[in-house]
Design an enzyme around this catalytic site. Structure first.
Site, PDB file in Angstrom:
ATOM      1  N   CYS A 113      14.373  -3.245  -6.396  1.00 56.08           N
ATOM      2  CA  CYS A 113      13.135  -3.995  -6.667  1.00 56.08           C
ATOM      3  C   CYS A 113      12.879  -4.203  -8.165  1.00 56.08           C
ATOM      4  CB  CYS A 113      11.952  -3.277  -6.043  1.00 56.08           C
ATOM      5  SG  CYS A 113      12.163  -3.061  -4.277  1.00 56.08           S
ATOM      6  N   HIS A 278       6.078  -6.718  -9.111  1.00 56.41           N
ATOM      7  CA  HIS A 278       6.833  -6.617  -7.863  1.00 56.41           C
ATOM      8  C   HIS A 278       5.856  -6.390  -6.709  1.00 56.41           C
ATOM      9  CE1 HIS A 278       9.779  -5.749  -4.938  1.00 56.41           C
ATOM     10  NE2 HIS A 278       9.319  -4.521  -4.754  1.00 56.41           N
ATOM     11  N   ASN A 308       7.929  -6.888   1.333  1.00 51.57           N
ATOM     12  CA  ASN A 308       8.688  -6.552   0.127  1.00 51.57           C
ATOM     13  C   ASN A 308      10.103  -7.121   0.282  1.00 51.57           C
ATOM     14  OD1 ASN A 308      10.101  -5.370  -1.952  1.00 51.57           O
ATOM     15  ND2 ASN A 308       9.553  -3.255  -1.446  1.00 51.57           N
TER      16      ASN A 308
HETATM   17  N1  ACO Z   1       2.079   2.233  11.773  1.00 52.06           N
HETATM   18  C1  ACO Z   1       1.205   3.178  12.158  1.00 52.06           C
HETATM   19  N2  ACO Z   1       1.207   4.423  11.656  1.00 52.06           N
HETATM   20  C2  ACO Z   1       2.147   4.721  10.742  1.00 52.06           C
HETATM   21  C3  ACO Z   1       3.088   3.767  10.291  1.00 52.06           C
HETATM   22  C4  ACO Z   1       3.039   2.486  10.855  1.00 52.06           C
HETATM   23  N3  ACO Z   1       3.890   1.506  10.476  1.00 52.06           N
HETATM   24  N4  ACO Z   1       3.869   4.350   9.357  1.00 52.06           N
HETATM   25  C5  ACO Z   1       3.461   5.613   9.218  1.00 52.06           C
HETATM   26  N5  ACO Z   1       2.410   5.844  10.059  1.00 52.06           N
HETATM   27  C6  ACO Z   1       1.644   7.080  10.234  1.00 52.06           C
HETATM   28  C7  ACO Z   1       2.448   8.284   9.848  1.00 52.06           C
HETATM   29  O1  ACO Z   1       3.230   8.733  10.932  1.00 52.06           O
HETATM   30  C8  ACO Z   1       1.361   9.257   9.476  1.00 52.06           C
HETATM   31  O2  ACO Z   1       0.824   9.808  10.648  1.00 52.06           O
HETATM   32  P1  ACO Z   1       0.348  11.358  10.707  1.00 52.06           P
HETATM   33  O3  ACO Z   1      -0.734  11.489   9.680  1.00 52.06           O
HETATM   34  O4  ACO Z   1      -0.096  11.527  12.122  1.00 52.06           O
HETATM   35  O5  ACO Z   1       1.575  12.151  10.346  1.00 52.06           O
HETATM   36  C9  ACO Z   1       0.283   8.390   8.840  1.00 52.06           C
HETATM   37  O6  ACO Z   1       0.544   7.058   9.317  1.00 52.06           O
HETATM   38  C10 ACO Z   1       0.316   8.404   7.333  1.00 52.06           C
HETATM   39  O7  ACO Z   1       1.659   8.197   6.915  1.00 52.06           O
HETATM   40  P2  ACO Z   1       2.061   8.139   5.422  1.00 52.06           P
HETATM   41  O8  ACO Z   1       3.516   7.853   5.301  1.00 52.06           O
HETATM   42  O9  ACO Z   1       1.539   9.343   4.719  1.00 52.06           O
HETATM   43  O10 ACO Z   1       1.205   6.855   4.952  1.00 52.06           O
HETATM   44  P3  ACO Z   1       0.886   6.337   3.530  1.00 52.06           P
HETATM   45  O11 ACO Z   1      -0.560   6.181   3.376  1.00 52.06           O
HETATM   46  O12 ACO Z   1       1.646   7.081   2.470  1.00 52.06           O
HETATM   47  O13 ACO Z   1       1.504   4.855   3.593  1.00 52.06           O
HETATM   48  C11 ACO Z   1       3.412   3.582   2.922  1.00 52.06           C
HETATM   49  C12 ACO Z   1       2.875   4.665   3.847  1.00 52.06           C
HETATM   50  C13 ACO Z   1       2.727   2.276   3.286  1.00 52.06           C
HETATM   51  C14 ACO Z   1       4.913   3.497   3.180  1.00 52.06           C
HETATM   52  C15 ACO Z   1       3.122   3.933   1.432  1.00 52.06           C
HETATM   53  O14 ACO Z   1       3.472   5.270   1.191  1.00 52.06           O
HETATM   54  C16 ACO Z   1       3.870   3.035   0.471  1.00 52.06           C
HETATM   55  O15 ACO Z   1       3.734   1.826   0.469  1.00 52.06           O
HETATM   56  N6  ACO Z   1       4.666   3.640  -0.422  1.00 52.06           N
HETATM   57  C17 ACO Z   1       5.445   2.869  -1.394  1.00 52.06           C
HETATM   58  C18 ACO Z   1       6.718   2.454  -0.779  1.00 52.06           C
HETATM   59  C19 ACO Z   1       7.498   1.544  -1.669  1.00 52.06           C
HETATM   60  O16 ACO Z   1       7.009   1.063  -2.668  1.00 52.06           O
HETATM   61  N7  ACO Z   1       8.747   1.298  -1.254  1.00 52.06           N
HETATM   62  C20 ACO Z   1       9.565   0.351  -1.910  1.00 52.06           C
HETATM   63  C21 ACO Z   1      10.141   0.871  -3.173  1.00 52.06           C
HETATM   64  S1  ACO Z   1      10.860  -0.352  -4.098  1.00 52.06           S
HETATM   65  C22 ACO Z   1      12.522  -0.648  -3.734  1.00 52.06           C
HETATM   66  O17 ACO Z   1      13.355  -0.504  -4.586  1.00 52.06           O
HETATM   67  C23 ACO Z   1      12.954  -1.196  -2.462  1.00 52.06           C
END
Ligand code: ACO
Length: 351
Positions: A113, A278, A308
């Protein structure tokens, strides 16, 4: 010394948009959850049999047409992807051939990214060093191949089959990752110019200690052979992502780097016309914007429609902003991006 300007832009996304509701057919998720956590409503997926180079070709054709040049005028290609057509060779060579170019150098870069920021530094160096005058930069991703389902007919609405709880459970394990990514390509034609335009300065960084915050565990030449049957059974073709950690990296490292770049170049934040960030998560960008005190209209977002698209993201955004007339000559822009590696950085570019 020559600077650079962008003389043509283009983008391409495959097939119909896949909504959050469509994803909810194969995993336990909802439009509300995905939109509130990420700002995404839909994305596109590369169809079976098509590759990053095919999407790149479509985007490149549009950029070349907009630049009103012949492909033969391109004297360097930079291809950014983390989902290449082959493990090797890189997709740059494949794209060059599809464009009918024989002998034009093609470089593949792997900053995920953050590729655009590293790409800007490379383009600046190639032009200033006299190695190239007209550079095609393409970012393209075919993430569909690492999605945790095989039920594409259900996702695409071609079948109303209902998945069993056990089938959904396997997909649920990767649902935080699966809902974020989408496919597409963006292409930009850069050309040397004597105008006061191009890279003002960039700050790029890499910290490989965090390589495993987002990586593909299966495949690779740590094993003999580099791909084993049990890797598929263990779903090791699916990336593992520590979403929370990446979120923290992005909202701490990017504002810090942006401030350092402004300080080094004596650029007041208020003098920057547009912040081209990004699009990994709308919440990440809101945090960054608030920390830098940037008004909402200066940081445009399109994550809602594409998800993304990794290396494709910034070129796609630039193409859209160019067509909308939001991104114009002489504007001062700041690029910000963080990607798997981890790699991150900011660049100031006079348009
Ligand atoms: N739908 C419903 N529930 C979900 C989903 C989903 N798609 N995904 C996770 N959950 C649940 C989890 O199981 C968890 O449940 P629990 O509390 O019962 O265990 C709860 O939601 C919270 O999960 P988290 O992973 O802690 O959620 P968070 O608020 O951290 O959001 C997310 C997750 C959206 C992935 C966030 O962390 C994020 O965007 N991080 C950045 C990721 C990123 O930038 N990636 C790309 C990097 S760049 C590259 O080079 C490609």
């Amino acid at each position: 010394m020559a600077g650079f300007e962008v003389i043509g832009t283009g983008h391409y996304v495959p097939g119909p948009a896949v909504t959050n509701d469509a994803l909810a057919r194969v995993m336990d998720t909802s439009d509300d959850w995905i939109y509130q956590r990420s700002g995404i409503r839909q994305r596109h997926f590369c169809p079976e049999g098509k590759a990053a180079s095919d999407m790149a070709l479509e985007a490149a054709k549009r950029a070349i047409e907009a630049a009103r040049i012949s492909p033969k005028e391109i004297d360097y290609i930079i291809f950014a992807t983390m989902t290449p057509d082959y493990i090797f060779p890189g997709s740059g060579a494949v794209l060059a051939a599809k464009l009918g170019l024989e002998g034009t150098p093609a470089l593949d870069i792997r900053q995920q990214c953050a590729a655009m920021i590293f790409g800007l530094q490379l383009i600046d160096g190639l032009i200033k060093g006299g190695a190239a005058k007209t550079i095609l930069f393409v970012g393209a991703e075919a993430h569909a191949g690492f999605m945790p389902w095989s039920d594409w007919d259900v996702v695409m609405g071609e079948s109303d089959r209902t998945l069993t709880d056990a089938e959904k459970q396997k997909i649920n394990e990767h649902r935080a990752l699966a809902v974020l990514f989408g496919d597409g390509a963006g292409a930009l034609v850069f050309r040397a110019t004597d105008r006061d335009a191009g890279l003002v300065a960039a700050k790029v960084h890499t910290d490989g200690r965090y390589a495993e915050t987002l990586y593909v565990p299966g495949g690779g030449f740590r094993t003999r052979p580099y791909w084993k049957g049990d890797m598929y059974d263990k779903q090791e073709y699916i990336p593992r992502m520590d979403g929370r950690e990446l979120f923290k990296f992005a909202v701490t490292k990017l504002p810090k780097t942006a401030r350092a770049l402004c300080e080094d170049t004596k650029t007041p934040i208020e003098s920057i016309d547009l912040f081209l960030a990004h699009q990994a998560n709308a919440r990440i960008n809101s945090y960054i914007r608030e920390q830098l005190g940037v008004p909402v209209e200066k940081m445009p977002m399109n994550i809602e429609r594409f998800g993304n698209t990794s290396a494709g993201t910034l070129p796609i955004l630039i193409d859209e902003l160019t067509h909308a007339g939001t991104l114009r000559r002489e504007q001062l822009t700041m690029f910000l991006a963080l990607g798997a590696g981890i790699h991150w950085g900011c660049a100031l570019v006079r348009w």
